[in-house]
Motif scaffolding. Structure first.
Motif, PDB file in Angstrom:
ATOM      1  N   GLN A  28       3.392  28.029 -74.317  1.00 18.25           N
ATOM      2  CA  GLN A  28       2.889  28.841 -73.362  1.00 18.25           C
ATOM      3  C   GLN A  28       1.525  28.125 -72.423  1.00 18.25           C
ATOM      4  O   GLN A  28       0.935  27.325 -73.157  1.00 18.25           O
ATOM      5  N   THR A  29       1.354  28.103 -71.236  1.00 18.05           N
ATOM      6  CA  THR A  29       0.196  27.708 -70.699  1.00 18.05           C
ATOM      7  C   THR A  29      -1.113  28.633 -70.381  1.00 18.05           C
ATOM      8  O   THR A  29      -0.747  29.678 -70.269  1.00 18.05           O
ATOM      9  N   TYR A  30      -2.232  27.943 -70.789  1.00 17.10           N
ATOM     10  CA  TYR A  30      -3.386  28.802 -70.744  1.00 17.10           C
ATOM     11  C   TYR A  30      -4.276  27.782 -69.709  1.00 17.10           C
ATOM     12  O   TYR A  30      -4.334  26.597 -69.968  1.00 17.10           O
TER      13      TYR A  30
ATOM     14  N   GLU B 160     -12.849  22.067 -67.964  1.00 16.24           N
ATOM     15  CA  GLU B 160     -11.965  23.139 -67.339  1.00 16.24           C
ATOM     16  C   GLU B 160     -10.630  22.656 -67.302  1.00 16.24           C
ATOM     17  O   GLU B 160     -10.361  21.531 -66.690  1.00 16.24           O
ATOM     18  N   ASN B 161      -9.245  23.127 -67.968  1.00  7.83           N
ATOM     19  CA  ASN B 161      -8.351  22.308 -67.901  1.00  7.83           C
ATOM     20  C   ASN B 161      -7.277  23.515 -68.356  1.00  7.83           C
ATOM     21  O   ASN B 161      -7.363  24.447 -68.858  1.00  7.83           O
ATOM     22  N   GLU B 162      -6.112  23.284 -68.265  1.00 12.93           N
ATOM     23  CA  GLU B 162      -4.974  23.896 -68.816  1.00 12.93           C
ATOM     24  C   GLU B 162      -4.248  23.116 -70.099  1.00 12.93           C
ATOM     25  O   GLU B 162      -4.388  21.955 -70.160  1.00 12.93           O
ATOM     26  N   VAL B 163      -4.148  24.058 -71.001  1.00 11.51           N
ATOM     27  CA  VAL B 163      -3.697  23.672 -72.443  1.00 11.51           C
ATOM     28  C   VAL B 163      -2.041  24.380 -72.520  1.00 11.51           C
ATOM     29  O   VAL B 163      -1.981  25.621 -72.183  1.00 11.51           O
ATOM     30  N   HIS B 164      -1.354  23.713 -73.276  1.00  7.81           N
ATOM     31  CA  HIS B 164       0.053  24.135 -73.448  1.00  7.81           C
ATOM     32  C   HIS B 164       0.006  24.500 -75.121  1.00  7.81           C
ATOM     33  O   HIS B 164      -0.154  23.471 -76.042  1.00  7.81           O
ATOM     34  N   ALA B 165       0.235  25.750 -75.488  1.00  5.39           N
ATOM     35  CA  ALA B 165       0.220  25.920 -77.005  1.00  5.39           C
ATOM     36  C   ALA B 165       1.083  26.883 -77.457  1.00  5.39           C
ATOM     37  O   ALA B 165       1.563  27.680 -76.606  1.00  5.39           O
ATOM     38  N   SER B 166       1.678  26.927 -78.619  1.00  2.00           N
ATOM     39  CA  SER B 166       2.821  27.852 -78.946  1.00  2.00           C
ATOM     40  C   SER B 166       2.115  28.959 -79.479  1.00  2.00           C
ATOM     41  O   SER B 166       2.720  30.201 -79.532  1.00  2.00           O
TER      42      SER B 166
ATOM     43  N   ILE C  41     -16.571  29.271 -74.890  1.00  2.58           N
ATOM     44  CA  ILE C  41     -15.551  29.851 -73.920  1.00  2.58           C
ATOM     45  C   ILE C  41     -16.087  30.643 -73.017  1.00  2.58           C
ATOM     46  O   ILE C  41     -16.472  31.872 -73.141  1.00  2.58           O
ATOM     47  N   VAL C  42     -15.927  30.130 -71.636  1.00  5.62           N
ATOM     48  CA  VAL C  42     -16.493  31.002 -70.508  1.00  5.62           C
ATOM     49  C   VAL C  42     -15.212  31.832 -70.078  1.00  5.62           C
ATOM     50  O   VAL C  42     -15.490  33.035 -69.997  1.00  5.62           O
ATOM     51  N   SER C  43     -14.181  31.270 -70.060  1.00  4.36           N
ATOM     52  CA  SER C  43     -12.866  32.020 -69.607  1.00  4.36           C
ATOM     53  C   SER C  43     -11.460  31.673 -70.523  1.00  4.36           C
ATOM     54  O   SER C  43     -11.523  30.039 -70.750  1.00  4.36           O
ATOM     55  N   LEU C  44     -10.700  32.157 -70.822  1.00 10.30           N
ATOM     56  CA  LEU C  44      -9.220  31.741 -71.294  1.00 10.30           C
ATOM     57  C   LEU C  44      -8.293  32.747 -70.752  1.00 10.30           C
ATOM     58  O   LEU C  44      -8.443  34.084 -70.901  1.00 10.30           O
ATOM     59  N   GLU C  45      -7.458  32.031 -69.935  1.00  6.42           N
ATOM     60  CA  GLU C  45      -6.525  32.859 -69.110  1.00  6.42           C
ATOM     61  C   GLU C  45      -4.985  32.449 -69.560  1.00  6.42           C
ATOM     62  O   GLU C  45      -4.751  31.312 -69.550  1.00  6.42           O
ATOM     63  N   HIS C  46      -4.321  33.325 -69.810  1.00  2.00           N
ATOM     64  CA  HIS C  46      -2.769  33.051 -70.200  1.00  2.00           C
ATOM     65  C   HIS C  46      -1.966  32.946 -68.994  1.00  2.00           C
ATOM     66  O   HIS C  46      -1.816  34.007 -68.164  1.00  2.00           O
ATOM     67  N   LEU C  47      -1.356  31.962 -68.784  1.00  2.00           N
ATOM     68  CA  LEU C  47      -0.636  31.771 -67.241  1.00  2.00           C
ATOM     69  C   LEU C  47       0.531  32.128 -67.346  1.00  2.00           C
ATOM     70  O   LEU C  47       1.295  32.364 -66.065  1.00  2.00           O
ATOM     71  N   ASP C  48       1.531  32.106 -68.562  1.00  2.04           N
ATOM     72  CA  ASP C  48       2.834  32.205 -68.332  1.00  2.04           C
ATOM     73  C   ASP C  48       3.016  33.589 -68.598  1.00  2.04           C
ATOM     74  O   ASP C  48       2.711  34.191 -69.420  1.00  2.04           O
TER      75      ASP C  48
END
Length: 67
Positions: free
Chosen positions: A14-16, A28-34, A60-67
């Motif tokens: 999933q992309t976060y 700030e970046n996108e991370v791919h994690a299961s 952590i300022v923000s964490l957003e699940h993109l998928d």
């Protein structure tokens, strides 16, 4: 690959989008994690059975699940 060999199943990633900040840095970046777990003040990012990133929640300022 012969008929007896079974290719290991790859985890679904999933992309976060994560935004981190402390006195020393900002990131700030996108991370791919299961899987993402939050426990005892930490956020832990998994790829299958392997942890690849562990961050203190206070950074952590923000964490957003993109998928």
């Amino acid at each position: 690959m012969n008929a007896r060999e079974v290719e290991p199943e790859q985890p679904t990633l999933q992309t976060y989008r994560i935004h981190l900040r402390s006195d020393e840095f900002q990131f700030e970046n996108e991370v791919h994690a299961s899987q993402v777990d939050r426990e005892d003040g930490w956020t832990v990012f998994w790829n299958g059975d392997d942890v690849f990133l562990r961050v203190r929640d206070n950074h952590i300022v923000s964490l957003e699940h993109l998928d």
